[in-house]
Design an enzyme around this catalytic site. Structure first.
Site, short mmCIF file in Angstrom:
data_model
loop_
_atom_site.label_atom_id
_atom_site.label_comp_id
_atom_site.label_asym_id
_atom_site.label_seq_id
_atom_site.Cartn_x
_atom_site.Cartn_y
_atom_site.Cartn_z
N ASP A 1 0.88 -1.15 0.00
CA ASP A 1 0.00 0.00 0.00
C ASP A 1 0.93 1.22 0.00
O ASP A 1 2.13 1.10 0.31
CB ASP A 1 -0.93 -0.03 1.22
CG ASP A 1 -2.11 0.95 1.03
OD1 ASP A 1 -2.07 1.76 0.07
OD2 ASP A 1 -3.06 0.90 1.83
C1 BGC Z 1 -4.93 3.36 0.22
C2 BGC Z 1 -5.08 2.36 -0.90
C3 BGC Z 1 -4.93 3.05 -2.21
C4 BGC Z 1 -3.59 3.74 -2.26
C5 BGC Z 1 -3.30 4.45 -3.56
C6 BGC Z 1 -3.67 4.20 0.08
O1 BGC Z 1 -3.67 5.24 0.99
O2 BGC Z 1 -4.93 2.71 1.47
O3 BGC Z 1 -6.33 1.73 -0.81
O4 BGC Z 1 -5.07 2.15 -3.27
O5 BGC Z 1 -3.53 4.70 -1.22
O6 BGC Z 1 -4.04 5.60 -3.69
#
Ligand code: BGC
Length: 758
Positions: A278
């Site tokens: 993530d």
């Molecule tokens: C989130 C993810 C997301 C990623 C990219 C993160 O903060 O937890 O779900 O896909 O950002 O934007």
């Protein structure tokens, strides 16, 4: 102007003959050189890896930084290595639709709006993977036409606690529903040639200190509840990628756990794509590589340097990087970017809006109906509640979509042919405009006095009150947010008293991201429709159900408790210390959601699987293929529509298993099926197959999935507490169904909740 340019070019050519010749020669030989190099797709992957420099390998396994140069608004991209024929892939959020920038370079003559589909928890409430699959196909087509390679969806963390800010992005408290819905979404999206990233792997069930919190959870709860949905999704749909989560599990960041990302995900489940972090997740890029977290997103120079240094110092074998890079390239090979897909930037948004509307109506749950719904065609309606005029179509954060429009509730009702009180609408619009200009945060509910309510009751037949609640990424809801606030309560009270005094009906529409209390006020109103966050077609989809154009067939995929402290995790959510929890202990173990309420005899406000319809169904003719289990068992039952309108029923199969060796929930969902649209008097027979693993529980002592010998009870019903038929079968001998690896242990004893031994 043109003349000037031609003259300039002529002069340049005349004066720079030698320079030009050199440029052509260099270009020619560069071309010939790159042709002689291994090329991705043309040559064996190992040759391509062999031709990569160490730096190139590391650049490939670390993203190019925040955002995407290729696609404005996308979350990230992978590094391109043109000399080896490796293009960059675009990674874009999110669960409710393609998240990209709608306007580029301030030029609104060409827009890039995306469809805001209903949020995941509404989709799960359809209990219909085919609807979720249709949304997935539309989503996939849109992503493909906008130049996305991998869509960062679906998200399938378990609803452990109603206060989790991101529950709207997740499907259910039950892993079977979560896994089946995620698999349907993955298949839908990937059928369009675009990849997915199932997230957030794993046990990321809160936003409080999400980047660092240590989730302490037993191996059994992990296997049976938190990993289970991912296991189903991986095995059924082979997502191109998996996104590890921010949190730690039992002491180690998920992105740094080899046992999670390699032993369980790959060796046990057969996942063959790549894993990405993530965004900024974890704290040790080298450990991530070793664990099998192949791609670090969004990536930065420091991480590149750390990995290169680790190879030089011998801390990281280059062969590990070869494997990480190969896994990423195997996916690049399937991607639209690799195939040089000429995307149109012109997806069929109109068709997708229709799909969003259909799905929206199918996933709303009718909680209460005292002869209030469907509305009569002649009804004049007044809509109360800020959200009636400022509908909340989805949650906030990376799950938000930039859609072209949203259909308000009053608009939906007007389009459905109803007469909606315009006088009151003006008041609301003025209030909302002023409040928006003044307040930055959420707007307090517009007060409606008893006198105003009485006046509206004189002029209208029905009152609709929309209660709106949003939530999102980055923070959890406060405990108080579970309950209606004083303004909301007095709105319901004033309107109900005024309308009931005139013998007129009051309907509440819950336009919410997360569950709220209903028990304390439901007796005051005649109907409650749980509309969740229905996406951009919200007003139309809600009107479809209120009007009876669509029979409500949504069912709860997450229990609504009577009060917050009935929730089994409530005493230890979001962990300790409460402000910024360092750790959260899952003391409820496997007893999450209905597994808890049913086993510990706690009466919910509305149980798992619950939902009303405008018609009614009977269940009969339940048959088992055998009264003893021998490898598999099939169960059939017949559903008949006995009412006066067409509708769909959700048939739910729960299993009660013997619990002599291990404690077990009273019942667990092992199958579900939604009927086709049954006309009055029509019947349909549905069939379920039970396989050995459906009978089994994870025994942490033996590390096996075991089905105990004894009598099993199959219960078929319309909800977890509306069981219509039961039959039993026997298993003669204990079955060891699966042997797993002994991994993922908690590093401290957990005082897990257990029912008294029966
Ligand atoms: C989130 C993810 C997301 C990623 C990219 C993160 O903060 O937890 O779900 O896909 O950002 O934007």
């Amino acid at each position: 102007m043109e003349l000037h340019i031609i003259t300039f070019v002529r002069k340049f050519l005349a004066g720079n003959k030698w320079t030009l010749l050199c440029i052509f020669l260099i270009m020619g030989s560069a071309n010939a050189y790159s042709q002689s190099l291994p090329q991705l797709g043309r040559d064996p992957l190992k040759d391509v890896v062999g031709a990569m420099t160490l730096k190139e390998k590391v650049q490939l396994v670390v993203g190019t930084g925040w955002g995407s140069g290729k696609l404005p608004g996308a979350a990230g991209q992978t590094f391109a290595i043109p000399r080896l024929g490796i293009p960059s892939m675009v990674l874009s959020d999110g669960p409710a639709g393609v998240r990209i920038k709608p306007i580029r370079d301030k030029d609104s003559s060409k827009t890039y709006y995306a469809t805001a589909f209903p949020v995941a928890r509404l989709l799960a409430s359809t209990w219909d993977p085919s609807i979720v699959g249709n949304v997935g196909k539309a989503y996939g087509e849109e992503a493909h036409e906008y130049g996305v390679d991998v869509a960062l969806t679906p998200a399938l963390n378990i609803h452990r606690n109603p206060l989790n800010g991101r529950n709207f992005e997740y499907y259910s408290e039950d892993p079977l529903i979560a896994g089946e819905m995620a698999a349907a979404m993955v298949k839908g999206i990937q059928s369009q040639g675009v990849g997915t990233s199932i997230k957030h792997f794993v046990a990321n069930n809160q936003e409080s200190n999400r980047h660092n919190v240590n989730t302490i959870v037993s191996e059994r709860a992990l296997r049976e509840i938190y990993l289970k949905g991912f296991e189903i999704a991986v095995k059924q749909s082979q997502p191109w990628t998996v996104m590890s989560s921010y949190n730690k599990v039992n002491g180690t960041y998920t992105s740094q756990r080899y046992d999670l990302l390699t032993t369980v995900l790959r060796d046990e489940w057969g996942f063959d794509g790549f894993v990405m972090t993530d965004w900024t997740g974890g704290d040790d890029p080298v450990a991530q590589m070793k664990a099998g977290n192949d791609l670090i997103e969004p990536g930065n120079k420091k991480k590149i340097k750390t990995i290169i240094d680790a190879v030089h110092s011998g801390k990281l074998e280059e062969s590990v990087l070869d494997q990480n890079a190969s896994r990423i390239m195997n996916i690049i090979l399937k991607s639209p970017s690799f195939k040089k897909y000429n995307y149109s930037n012109n997806p069929d948004l109109q068709v997708h809006a229709k799909i969003a509307r259909q799905a929206g109506a199918q996933g709303m749950v009718l909680l209460k109906n005292e002869n209030a719904l469907p509305l009569k065609k002649s009804d004049t309606i007044v809509a109360f509640g800020n959200a009636s005029y400022d509908i909340i179509i989805g949650g906030t954060g990376s799950g938000e979509v930039n859609q072209a429009y949203k259909v308000q509730l009053d608009q939906g009702l007007t389009d459905a042919g109803y007469n909606v009180d315009q006088y009151f609408k003006k008041d609301y619009l003025q209030y909302l405009n002023e409040a928006k200009a003044e307040q930055s945060n959420s707007i307090t509910e517009m007060p409606v006095s008893a006198a105003q309510a009485r006046e509206e009751a004189e002029n209208n037949d029905v009152a609709i009150i929309t209660i709106g609640r949003n939530a999102g990424e980055g923070s959890d809801r406060e405990q108080g947010d579970f309950y209606l606030n004083d303004n909301e309560k007095s709105l319901i009270k004033n309107v109900s008293q005024a309308f009931h005094a005139q013998d007129k009906k009051v309907i509440v529409v819950l336009n919410i991201a997360g569950i709220v209390d209903v028990a304390s006020w439901r007796d005051e109103v005649d109907g409650i429709l749980l509309a969740w966050q229905p996406g951009q077609e919200a007003g139309h989809a809600i009107a479809d159900v209120l009007s009876g154009k669509v029979d409500p067939s949504g069912r709860l995929a997450t229990t609504i408790p009577v009060k917050y402290f009935d929730v089994p995790s409530s005493e230890h959510f979001p962990g300790t210390p409460e402000k910024k929890p360092e750790q959260v202990i899952y003391k409820e173990g496997i007893y999450n959601g209905y597994r808890y309420y049913d086993t510990f005899d706690v009466q919910p406000a509305y149980e798992f699987g619950y939902g009303l319809s405008y018609t009614n169904f009977s269940f009969d003719d339940m048959k088992l293929s055998s009264t003893s289990f021998d490898g598999k068992l099939s169960v059939t039952t017949r559903i008949t529509n006995n009412g006066e309108v067409a509708g769909k029923e959700v048939v739910q199969l729960y299993l009660n298993a013997p619990s002599n060796t291990l404690d077990k929930p009273t019942q667990e969902l092992k199958g579900f099926a939604k009927t086709k649209l049954l006309e009055p008097g029509d019947s349909q027979t549905v069939t379920f197959e039970l396989m050995p693993k459906d009978l089994a529980s994870f025994n942490p002592k033996t590390v096996n999935w075991e089905a105990e010998a004894g009598t099993y009870t199959i219960k078929i019903g319309a909800s977890s507490r509306d069981i219509r038929q039961t039959k039993t079968f026997k298993l003669d001998k204990m079955l060891t169904v699966e042997k797993d690896h002994d991994v993922l242990h908690p590093n401290q004893a957990i005082d897990e909740m257990k029912p008294e031994t029966k």
